[in-house]
Structures are given as structure tokens and as C-alpha cells.
Scaffold this motif. Structure first.
Motif, PDB file in Angstrom:
ATOM      1  N   LYS A 129       5.251   7.462  10.959  1.00  0.00           N
ATOM      2  CA  LYS A 129       4.813   6.193  10.765  1.00  0.00           C
ATOM      3  C   LYS A 129       5.586   5.062  11.127  1.00  0.00           C
ATOM      4  O   LYS A 129       4.956   4.225  11.600  1.00  0.00           O
ATOM      5  CB  LYS A 129       4.286   6.133   9.084  1.00  0.00           C
ATOM      6  N   SER A 183      -2.155   7.320   2.506  1.00  0.00           N
ATOM      7  CA  SER A 183      -3.035   7.528   3.535  1.00  0.00           C
ATOM      8  C   SER A 183      -3.787   8.635   3.469  1.00  0.00           C
ATOM      9  O   SER A 183      -5.009   8.658   3.677  1.00  0.00           O
ATOM     10  CB  SER A 183      -2.213   7.381   4.774  1.00  0.00           C
ATOM     11  N   ASN A 214      -5.455  -0.526  10.656  1.00  0.00           N
ATOM     12  CA  ASN A 214      -5.273  -0.391   9.288  1.00  0.00           C
ATOM     13  C   ASN A 214      -5.741  -1.564   8.253  1.00  0.00           C
ATOM     14  O   ASN A 214      -5.094  -1.965   7.572  1.00  0.00           O
ATOM     15  CB  ASN A 214      -3.831  -0.232   9.056  1.00  0.00           C
ATOM     16  N   ARG A 255       1.369  -7.439   1.346  1.00  0.00           N
ATOM     17  CA  ARG A 255       1.690  -8.204   0.329  1.00  0.00           C
ATOM     18  C   ARG A 255       2.809  -8.383  -0.101  1.00  0.00           C
ATOM     19  O   ARG A 255       3.313  -9.517  -0.709  1.00  0.00           O
ATOM     20  CB  ARG A 255       0.870  -7.606  -0.845  1.00  0.00           C
ATOM     21  N   SER A 310       1.645  -0.482   6.895  1.00  0.00           N
ATOM     22  CA  SER A 310       1.078   0.058   5.531  1.00  0.00           C
ATOM     23  C   SER A 310       0.380  -1.288   4.762  1.00  0.00           C
ATOM     24  O   SER A 310       1.065  -2.212   4.722  1.00  0.00           O
ATOM     25  CB  SER A 310       2.422   0.137   4.620  1.00  0.00           C
ATOM     26  N   ALA A 311      -0.597  -1.102   4.508  1.00  0.00           N
ATOM     27  CA  ALA A 311      -1.647  -2.318   4.069  1.00  0.00           C
ATOM     28  C   ALA A 311      -0.753  -3.148   2.962  1.00  0.00           C
ATOM     29  O   ALA A 311      -1.003  -4.312   2.992  1.00  0.00           O
ATOM     30  CB  ALA A 311      -2.905  -1.988   3.804  1.00  0.00           C
ATOM     31  N   SER A 312      -0.399  -2.267   1.984  1.00  0.00           N
ATOM     32  CA  SER A 312       0.393  -2.756   0.976  1.00  0.00           C
ATOM     33  C   SER A 312       1.326  -3.425   1.128  1.00  0.00           C
ATOM     34  O   SER A 312       1.877  -4.544   0.467  1.00  0.00           O
ATOM     35  CB  SER A 312       0.442  -1.710  -0.311  1.00  0.00           C
ATOM     36  N   TYR A 343      -6.058  -1.623  -3.661  1.00  0.00           N
ATOM     37  CA  TYR A 343      -6.564  -1.098  -2.090  1.00  0.00           C
ATOM     38  C   TYR A 343      -6.674   0.294  -2.123  1.00  0.00           C
ATOM     39  O   TYR A 343      -5.744   0.911  -2.476  1.00  0.00           O
ATOM     40  CB  TYR A 343      -5.562  -1.726  -1.223  1.00  0.00           C
ATOM     41  N   LYS A 381      -9.874   2.902   3.727  1.00  0.00           N
ATOM     42  CA  LYS A 381      -9.537   1.931   5.050  1.00  0.00           C
ATOM     43  C   LYS A 381     -10.995   1.924   5.562  1.00  0.00           C
ATOM     44  O   LYS A 381     -11.794   2.879   5.808  1.00  0.00           O
ATOM     45  CB  LYS A 381      -8.655   2.815   5.918  1.00  0.00           C
ATOM     46  N   SER A 394       6.740   2.191   0.511  1.00  0.00           N
ATOM     47  CA  SER A 394       6.415   1.748   1.829  1.00  0.00           C
ATOM     48  C   SER A 394       5.857   0.541   1.993  1.00  0.00           C
ATOM     49  O   SER A 394       6.082  -0.306   2.993  1.00  0.00           O
ATOM     50  CB  SER A 394       5.292   2.753   2.333  1.00  0.00           C
ATOM     51  N   ALA A 451      -0.259  -3.464  -7.563  1.00  0.00           N
ATOM     52  CA  ALA A 451      -1.745  -4.104  -7.414  1.00  0.00           C
ATOM     53  C   ALA A 451      -2.349  -4.015  -8.674  1.00  0.00           C
ATOM     54  O   ALA A 451      -2.405  -3.145  -9.644  1.00  0.00           O
ATOM     55  CB  ALA A 451      -2.597  -3.186  -6.209  1.00  0.00           C
TER      56      ALA A 451
HETATM   57  C1  2P0 Z   1      -2.550  -0.562  -3.814  1.00  0.00           C
HETATM   58  N1  2P0 Z   1      -2.089   1.585  -3.014  1.00  0.00           N
HETATM   59  O1  2P0 Z   1      -3.383  -1.332  -3.821  1.00  0.00           O
HETATM   60  C2  2P0 Z   1      -2.823   0.775  -3.809  1.00  0.00           C
HETATM   61  C3  2P0 Z   1      -3.034   1.248  -5.253  1.00  0.00           C
HETATM   62  C4  2P0 Z   1      -1.879   2.855  -3.887  1.00  0.00           C
HETATM   63  C5  2P0 Z   1      -2.897   2.714  -5.107  1.00  0.00           C
HETATM   64  O2  2P0 Z   1      -1.669   0.316  -1.397  1.00  0.00           O
HETATM   65  O3  2P0 Z   1      -2.088   4.016   4.419  1.00  0.00           O
HETATM   66  O4  2P0 Z   1       1.181   2.981   1.122  1.00  0.00           O
HETATM   67  O5  2P0 Z   1       0.124   2.905   4.396  1.00  0.00           O
HETATM   68  O6  2P0 Z   1      -1.875   1.493   4.213  1.00  0.00           O
HETATM   69  O7  2P0 Z   1      -0.090   0.866   1.776  1.00  0.00           O
HETATM   70  C6  2P0 Z   1      -0.669   2.406  -1.501  1.00  0.00           C
HETATM   71  O8  2P0 Z   1      -1.047   2.542   0.046  1.00  0.00           O
HETATM   72  O9  2P0 Z   1      -1.038   2.909   2.404  1.00  0.00           O
HETATM   73  C7  2P0 Z   1      -1.595   1.678  -1.920  1.00  0.00           C
HETATM   74  P1  2P0 Z   1      -1.128   2.756   3.967  1.00  0.00           P
HETATM   75  P2  2P0 Z   1      -0.084   2.197   1.285  1.00  0.00           P
HETATM   76  O10 2P0 Z   1      -1.149  -0.791  -3.849  1.00  0.00           O
END
Ligand code: 2P0
Length: 313
Positions: free
Chosen positions: A66, A181, A27, A137, A132-134, A18, A21, A100, A14
Motif C-alpha cells: 500500500k 480495506s 480510493n 482527515r 488511506s481515506a481516513s 467511513y 468505497k 494508517s 470517526a
Molecule cells: C473510519 N475506518 O471512518 C472508519 C471506521 C475503520 C472503521 O477509516 O482502505 O484505513 O485505507 O481507505 O482509512 C479505516 O479505513 O481504509 C477507517 P482505506 P482506512 O475511521
């Protein structure tokens, strides 16, 4: 006879982060985000129908709540059978390289094909987001945005349109102690900087979209480093504090800052882990690789281009 289906997805990094939440059940992130999908790094997931849901990651049977919860949610909607999942990552799992993201994107893609669910990529990104929100993408290649109100990801630049390089310096292969998370939950509950972080995120996102549209590297660099450091600020000010960086991470940050000050087109970002991602133009890639190799050793460098969509193989 039961047949198997295999899908591949790439992790993403990213630029606009992100972190936090706004709705735990669905999510839904509290901040919009923009990422680059990474070539070379990949998760390969094979599914086959079986008597129970079982999960194997890198040949080890694991019990992952999860993933099991994600399967139950899809099963409720579509009635899919129980399955055996075999996943291989060609990079360290759970250490800040977005395993993830690629994991749920590959799984959602494989399920869609195997059970002929007929979801579009956009619908798949909504499904993957619940895991997992990422990972919403990672359904798409190129440069990808994820924003409300729909919280469906979409590709804003295909791979190849802006030939950026992502040079990863692995500073550790250890699994992180606190998952993203859990870290996000602690940050939301305890960091005094959480509300300002959320408040400023939309403007950073909008400005970043325009920097990408204009292929304005300097602006992209400023916004991305700022988003990363603001996120790190919320992590550091969480109780107990979330310190994902190690001394080598910091050494790499300084090396990148020095190159940038000297006029090289490069900037850094890091996620919920100690790995450094240097984003640069192809003209700067050689010097960036050399500089980071001097710190982490050449075997810990992964030189990526912008990767493609999650897909069936
Ligand atoms: C991102 N990260 O935007 C941010 C930056 C980590 C730091 O997205 O809880 O594994 O499964 O939705 O997607 C890591 O979070 O979390 C993440 P959940 P996810 O890439």
C-alpha cells in the motif's frame, strides 16, 4: 549530503463512520465521515533520499504494498526520488487505532516539505486519501469532515473550541486479521445491510454537523453510537462475518451505556478493531476513566484531548 525530514501526525476517531468505497482507483469513500483528531497518540515519520524505496515501521523493515503504491502514484505526478521511510507509532499498529490514518498523513506531510511540492493542506488531504481515506482527515486537527463531491477533508472545529475528551480503553494489542480495506470490500460484496448503510449515511452526517455546530452533546452521542452500531451491523452480516469486538470490548460498551443512562455525558465508539473510545466532557472524564480502568486496567487507558494538524518537526 542527503538530509532528512520528519513529520508528525495524529490518528483520528470517526464519529460518523467511513465504511465502503465507491471508487477503488481513487480510493473514494461511499459514505461521508466526521472524526476527532487525537492528541497524545502520534506517528512520527522521517524520510531521507536513498537508492531504493524502503520502509521501516517501529524499527522493523517491512514490505508494504500500500505504501509502495502510494509512493509510485506521487512519483508519477511529481518525480520525487526514491526514499527510506522510518516510522514510529507510540501506540499499537494495525489494531484499530487508525495507524494508517496518521501514517499516510505524516508521510504526505514529510514528502511535501522534503521535495518542496508546495501542496496546500487541502491538496495534501486529497493525496493522503489515496493512501488511506481516513488519513485525509488526519491532515487536520480538531473535528474534521470528509465528504463529496471533492472528498477533501476540512476542519470544522479547531482543537479547543469544544474541549471534548477521548478516553481509549485498549482491550487488545494484537494486529487485526482482516484489514479495513479488505473488510470493506467483503462488506460491500456480501452484507445485505450495505446499501441501507450507504443510503442513510448522508443524513447522519448532516445531522452530526448540526449537532457539532450547536455543541449538542446528547445529539452527538446518539448519532455517533448509531453510526458505529450500524457499521458494526454491516460487519457482522458480512460473509465471512467480521467480528472485531472481543468480550472486553462488549463489557466496556455496557459500562459506558450504564454511565450514560445515569446521566453522564459520555458515549462509545469503536472502529475496525476491539479498542473502545469513550468520548466525554471533561466533567465526566474522571468517572469514565475509573470505570474503564476497572475493566481493562489503568495501564491500558489513554486519555486524549483533541489533537492538532499534521506538521513538520
Ligand atoms: C473510519 N475506518 O471512518 C472508519 C471506521 C475503520 C472503521 O477509516 O482502505 O484505513 O485505507 O481507505 O482509512 C479505516 O479505513 O481504509 C477507517 P482505506 P482506512 O475511521
Amino acid at each position: 549530503m542527503s538530509y532528512s525530514t520528519t513529520a508528525i501526525a495524529h490518528p483520528n476517531v470517526a464519529l460518523i463512520k467511513y465504511w465502503g468505497k465507491s471508487n477503488l482507483t481513487e480510493n473514494i469513500p461511499s459514505t461521508p465521515s466526521i472524526s476527532i483528531t487525537l492528541s497524545k497518540l502520534e506517528t512520527k515519520t522521517t524520510i531521507v533520499e536513498d537508492d531504493f524505496d524502503t520502509i521501516w515501521i517501529n524499527q522493523k523493515k517491512i514490505n508494504d504494498e500500500k505504501i509502495l503504491r502510494f509512493l509510485s502514484q506521487i512519483r508519477e505526478k511529481t518525480g520525487i526520488a526514491t526514499i527510506k521511510i522510518e516510522t514510529e507509532n507510540n501506540f499499537p499498529t494495525g489494531s484499530g487505532l487508525a495507524s494508517s490514518a496518521s501514517g499516510f498523513a505524516a508521510l504526505a506531510t514529510a514528502l511535501n516539505q522534503h521535495f518542496s511540492l508546495g501542496f496546500t493542506q487541502s491538496e495534501l488531504s486529497t493525496i493522503a486519501r489515496k493512501g488511506s481515506a481516513s488519513s485525509a482527515r488526519s491532515i487536520f486537527g480538531g473535528i474534521v469532515s470528509l465528504q463529496g463531491p471533492s472528498w477533501k477533508a476540512r476542519s470544522i472545529e479547531q482543537d479547543g473550541e469544544w474541549p471534548l475528551r477521548i478516553i481509549i480503553a485498549k482491550t487488545s494489542s494484537e494486529r487485526k486479521e482482516i484489514s479495513s480495506s479488505e473488510g470493506m470490500k467483503l462488506t460491500r460484496e456480501t452484507s445485505p445491510f450495505y446499501q441501507p448503510w450507504v443510503k442513510e449515511a448522508q443524513k447522519d452526517f448532516d445531522d452530526c454537523l448540526s449537532a457539532i455546530k450547536n455543541q449538542d452533546f446528547e445529539k452527538l452521542a446518539d448519532l455517533s453510537e448509531k453510526s458505529c452500531l450500524k457499521m458494526i451491523g454491516t460487519m457482522l452480516s458480512t460473509s465471512p462475518s467480521l467480528i472485531y469486538w472481543n468480550p472486553t470490548t462488549l463489557a466496556c460498551v455496557h459500562a459506558i451505556k450504564k454511565m450514560r443512562t445515569a446521566g453522564k455525558a459520555v458515549f462509545f465508539t469503536t472502529d475496525a478493531g476491539p479498542q473502545i473510545k469513550a468520548i466525554c466532557t471533561s466533567e465526566s472524564a474522571e468517572e469514565v476513566t475509573k470505570s474503564l480502568s476497572n475493566i481493562v486496567g489503568p495501564t491500558n487507558i489513554i486519555d486524549c484531548e483533541i489533537g492538532g494538524d499534521a506538521r513538520i518537526v
